[in-house]
Design an enzyme around this catalytic site. Structure first.
Site, PDB file in Angstrom:
ATOM      1  CG  ASP A  20     115.032 -26.145  24.158  1.00 46.91           C
ATOM      2  OD1 ASP A  20     113.987 -26.657  23.706  1.00 46.91           O
ATOM      3  OD2 ASP A  20     116.007 -26.816  24.585  1.00 46.91           O
TER       4      ASP A  20
ATOM      5  CB  VAL B 185     111.149 -23.025  29.776  1.00 47.25           C
ATOM      6  CG1 VAL B 185     111.545 -21.890  28.835  1.00 47.25           C
ATOM      7  CG2 VAL B 185     109.716 -23.445  29.532  1.00 47.25           C
TER       8      VAL B 185
ATOM      9  CB  SER C 250     110.827 -27.294  16.504  1.00 43.76           C
ATOM     10  OG  SER C 250     110.466 -27.022  17.848  1.00 43.76           O
ATOM     11  CG  ASP C 251     112.952 -31.167  20.654  1.00 41.77           C
ATOM     12  OD1 ASP C 251     112.370 -31.598  19.636  1.00 41.77           O
ATOM     13  OD2 ASP C 251     112.942 -31.774  21.750  1.00 41.77           O
TER      14      ASP C 251
END
Length: 243
Positions: free
Chosen positions: A6, A12, A98-99
């Site tokens: 992620d 990260v 997209s998270d």
């Protein structure tokens, strides 16, 4: 083993899933120490799945670090129009981070009713999903550090230092005015969230992100799930592999 990543705007988070073990870690984008504590045994990594909102430069830095630990190329998973009952509200789903999408997919797997997902990272994102899986839309707001940075860099005569947490009373110094003001804004956001959840008839609130504790401290009630984005990424990546 499978590596799930992620990648946000500055940090990260990763999860390494083996047959019998699950290991997690995090690090800064571009740091030489990123993945340094990631143990890889003789079995090796068979899949690298990535959810990211980072810039092209950030992705290049990530790929460079990944090449140092595995020959498996990363697979990027983006927002889709729908996934197993979750329907994106965007006309162009690929333009949504997209998270947010993966967090919604994970939350949908945890509850049968409607829900809200609040991700308090560099930015704060709020998404509402109805009981039938329809994404009702959401909000993107500046995170606390972003607010402080904007006041520090863009307002030359506002000087403040340190951090004053937990008080939103009117300030009697510049530092108090800034810190209490940020707290005041966040408490207002929490109050609006509560009203939205009640009005929309949502069953649950899921909270994730590095500043989730600060939101909870401002009165937001819900379930804290630190790895919610990674949970959703695992679900999507597994479904693609099955297809």
């Amino acid at each position: 083993m499978k590596l799930f990543v992620d990648m946000g705007n500055s940090r990260v988070k990763w999860r390494l899933r083996g047959r019998d073990t699950v290991l997690e870690g995090e690090g800064a984008i571009g740091s030489d120490s990123l993945f340094a504590d990631l143990p890889v045994d003789d079995e090796g990594i068979r899949q690298v799945a990535v959810s990211t909102v980072a810039s092209d430069q950030g992705r290049q830095q990530l790929e460079q670090r990944l090449r140092e630990i595995t020959r498996v190329p990363p697979e990027y998973f983006w927002t889709e129009s729908q996934w197993q009952g979750v329907i994106c509200a965007y006309d162009k789903p690929e333009s949504m981070g997209s998270d947010r999408w993966h967090a919604m997919v994970a939350a949908h797997s945890r509850v049968t009713g409607g829900f809200a997902v609040v991700d308090a990272g560099s930015a704060v994102t709020v998404d509402y999903v109805a009981a039938d899986g329809r994404h009702l839309g959401g909000y993107i707001l500046a995170g606390q550090n972003m607010m402080y940075r904007a006041l520090s860099q863009d307002a030359a005569r506002i000087h403040f230092g340190g951090r004053i947490q937990g008080d939103s009373a009117p300030g009697s110094s510049t530092a108090e005015c800034v810190h209490h003001g940020v707290e005041w804004l966040w408490r207002g956001m929490v109050q609006q969230l509560r009203e939205d959840v009640r009005t929309l008839g949502l069953e649950k609130v899921f909270i994730t992100g590095g500043d989730s504790d600060r939101l909870i401290g401002c009165g937001l009630q819900g379930e804290s799930v630190p790895g919610l984005v990674l949970d959703g990424l695992e679900i999507v990546a597994a479904g693609v592999r099955e297809d």
